[in-house]
Design an enzyme around this catalytic site. Structure first.
Site, PDB file in Angstrom:
ATOM      1  N   ASN A 153      11.623   2.598   1.662  1.00  0.00           N
ATOM      2  CA  ASN A 153      10.379   3.204   1.878  1.00  0.00           C
ATOM      3  C   ASN A 153       9.836   2.520   3.077  1.00  0.00           C
ATOM      4  O   ASN A 153       8.912   1.804   2.827  1.00  0.00           O
ATOM      5  CB  ASN A 153       9.649   3.361   0.479  1.00  0.00           C
ATOM      6  CG  ASN A 153       9.559   1.894  -0.145  1.00  0.00           C
ATOM      7  OD1 ASN A 153      10.543   0.905  -0.030  1.00  0.00           O
ATOM      8  ND2 ASN A 153       8.545   1.536  -0.910  1.00  0.00           N
TER       9      ASN A 153
ATOM     10  N   HIS B  96      13.695   5.503  -9.167  1.00  0.00           N
ATOM     11  CA  HIS B  96      12.321   5.236  -9.399  1.00  0.00           C
ATOM     12  C   HIS B  96      11.880   6.193 -10.250  1.00  0.00           C
ATOM     13  O   HIS B  96      11.337   7.508 -10.020  1.00  0.00           O
ATOM     14  CB  HIS B  96      11.395   5.191  -8.208  1.00  0.00           C
ATOM     15  CG  HIS B  96       9.966   4.786  -8.758  1.00  0.00           C
ATOM     16  ND1 HIS B  96       9.263   3.557  -8.473  1.00  0.00           N
ATOM     17  CD2 HIS B  96       8.986   5.343  -9.550  1.00  0.00           C
ATOM     18  CE1 HIS B  96       8.060   3.741  -8.984  1.00  0.00           C
ATOM     19  NE2 HIS B  96       7.944   4.754  -9.910  1.00  0.00           N
TER      20      HIS B  96
ATOM     21  N   ASP C 144      12.490  -6.490  -7.109  1.00  0.00           N
ATOM     22  CA  ASP C 144      11.586  -5.500  -6.811  1.00  0.00           C
ATOM     23  C   ASP C 144      10.538  -6.072  -5.970  1.00  0.00           C
ATOM     24  O   ASP C 144       9.195  -6.016  -5.954  1.00  0.00           O
ATOM     25  CB  ASP C 144      10.612  -4.702  -7.677  1.00  0.00           C
ATOM     26  CG  ASP C 144      10.064  -3.437  -7.302  1.00  0.00           C
ATOM     27  OD1 ASP C 144       9.922  -3.281  -6.187  1.00  0.00           O
ATOM     28  OD2 ASP C 144       9.329  -2.734  -8.213  1.00  0.00           O
TER      29      ASP C 144
ATOM     30  N   HIS D 145       2.630  -6.957  -0.475  1.00  0.00           N
ATOM     31  CA  HIS D 145       1.398  -6.516   0.291  1.00  0.00           C
ATOM     32  C   HIS D 145       0.586  -7.578   0.604  1.00  0.00           C
ATOM     33  O   HIS D 145       0.774  -8.569   0.058  1.00  0.00           O
ATOM     34  CB  HIS D 145       0.487  -5.432  -0.611  1.00  0.00           C
ATOM     35  CG  HIS D 145       1.453  -4.358  -1.030  1.00  0.00           C
ATOM     36  ND1 HIS D 145       1.710  -3.190  -0.416  1.00  0.00           N
ATOM     37  CD2 HIS D 145       2.257  -4.026  -2.470  1.00  0.00           C
ATOM     38  CE1 HIS D 145       2.545  -2.294  -1.240  1.00  0.00           C
ATOM     39  NE2 HIS D 145       2.505  -2.891  -2.141  1.00  0.00           N
TER      40      HIS D 145
END
Ligand code: NCD
Ligand code: ZN
Ligand code: ZN
Length: 410
Positions: free
Chosen positions: A52, A140, A267, A271
């Site tokens: 992603n 997911h 994971d 950010h």
């Protein structure tokens, strides 16, 4: 070269099969220089990176392009999960195992999910394609239809509007049940990422007991935090799927005690501080963790099971963070200490205690939800392909010569 590890354990280099190193397009959040430094400081020598990015890696060409961008910027060996393009599930048939270990399906949207396979018919097609090609799926698993409905109630479709409190456990439970049913029908190999609730653990263990090829990952975050922490830490522990209550966390630890997860993953989803100082609703889900993963799990194990023999506990780390992922994702030369295996090693001091503070962090975002934790266990040194890539004492790193696994065999 001689290596004297003293009283420390010599573990096989750890494998983190779930990182988001954000290249290309999101390098203000993380990049391979920083991400791989954080990895080796945490004993990790191999990572599998998620699709992603911007643009997302939905084709073999995009993966080779990413591999080119990473070359010369990574301390760790690596491969990738390709993103499943719902319009072109047939691409799975041409997937080169040299770059992609597996195909990732996002069943629900959030702002970093590139292509969401929300339509049950599309999802079924993907499972059929995976079963035919033998490609490992990673999922997911959250119910996209349910979340879209909740979004529309909040009047903020497509935004960050679906705050995790509104992403109910029923959404992940329903999605996991759907995955199990598709595996039963079509026989595809499916690995469910970041399991978050007790019911999911029950469902998947029942499916495994029935002999279905369904496996699961537990993250360090879901083992380390509960909703009590999310109230205290706010946006920093906003994660998708949400961090849930104590009973759920206890059930995930119980699954670990039984040796059930095939992998533990970080994971690692950084950010920026700016994004994480917004309100919880306005902040994107995800937190860093590749550096913290092994020590956080070790700290939890020693605290929860103080009577357990440390050698047994160390074998658990190896199983879930080395041999398990190497086997599931078929990583040649990885995950074991034996003749012929790669000389990837993590020297781990099991009894060291230390406090995690921001100045020890190597991820580009510069923050961690584990700041202030007193950790048990410390990674003293990490070797990749026989060379030191992390030394705690001198706080120094090796050269950025991590390899795309198996590429030389193409
Ligand atoms: C991840 C991210 O930010 O890329 N976020 C998250 O909350 N886990 C995406 C993901 O793994 O779903
Ligand atoms: Zn996810
Ligand atoms: Zn993720």
């Amino acid at each position: 070269t001689r290596l004297d590890a003293g009283d420390a354990y010599v573990l096989p280099g750890l494998i983190d099969s779930h990182v988001h190193f954000r290249t290309p397009g999101l390098t203000h959040k993380e990049d391979w220089e920083h991400g791989s430094r954080a990895a080796v400081a945490g004993g990790v020598t191999t990572v599998l990176d998620m699709p992603n990015t911007v643009p997302p890696t939905l084709s073999p060409e995009a993966l080779w392009e990413k591999a080119g961008l990473v070359r010369g910027h990574s301390l760790v060996d690596h491969r990738f999960h390709i993103g499943l393009d719902p319009e072109r599930p047939e691409l799975l048939a041409e997937l080169a195992p040299e770059v992609a270990t597996s195909a990732k399906i996002f069943m629900a949207g959030h702002h970093t999910a590139p292509t969401v396979v929300r339509d049950p018919a599309q999802l079924e097609k993907a499972f059929i394609a995976a079963a035919q090609s033998g490609v490992q799926l990673v999922l997911h698993a959250e119910d996209g239809e349910l979340l879209a409905l909740l979004d529309s109630w909040q009047g903020a479709p497509g935004s960050y509007g679906h705050y995790e409190a509104h992403r109910p456990r029923t959404g992940t439970i329903a999605a996991v049940a759907r995955v199990v049913e598709l595996v039963r029908r079509h026989g595809a190999r499916a690995h469910i990422l970041h399991l978050s609730s007790a019911e999911e653990a029950d469902l998947v263990s029942a499916a495994q007991a029935a002999g279905l090829p369904v496996t699961f990952e537990v993250t360090g975050h879901h083992l380390s935090f509960t909703d009590a922490d999310t109230r205290r830490l706010g946006a920093r522990t906003r994660l998708s799927p949400a961090i849930r209550g104590q009973a759920d966390q206890d059930r995930l630890w119980e699954a670990l005690r039984q040796g059930l997860p095939s992998t533990l993953g970080s994971d690692h989803a950084p950010h920026t501080v700016e994004e994480k100082t917004r309100s919880v609703e306005q902040s994107p889900p995800g937190l860093p963790g590749v550096q913290e993963l092994a020590v956080a799990v070790w700290t939890g194990m020693r605290r929860r099971w103080p009577e357990e023999d440390p050698d047994t506990a160390a074998c658990r780390l190896v199983r879930h963070l080395a041999s398990g992922p190497a086997e599931l994702f078929r990583l040649p030369g990885k995950g074991r200490l034996e003749a012929g295996a790669d000389a990837d090693l993590a020297i781990f001091a099991p009894e060291a205690t230390w406090m995690l503070s921001s100045d020890q962090l190597h991820a580009k975002c510069g923050w961690s939800a584990y700041e202030g934790w007193t950790m048990t266990g410390q990674v003293l040194r990490t070797l990749r392909a026989g060379r030191v890539v992390w030394d705690l004492e001198s706080r120094s790193f090796g050269a950025y010569d991590g390899q795309l696994l198996g590429a030389e065999e193409v």
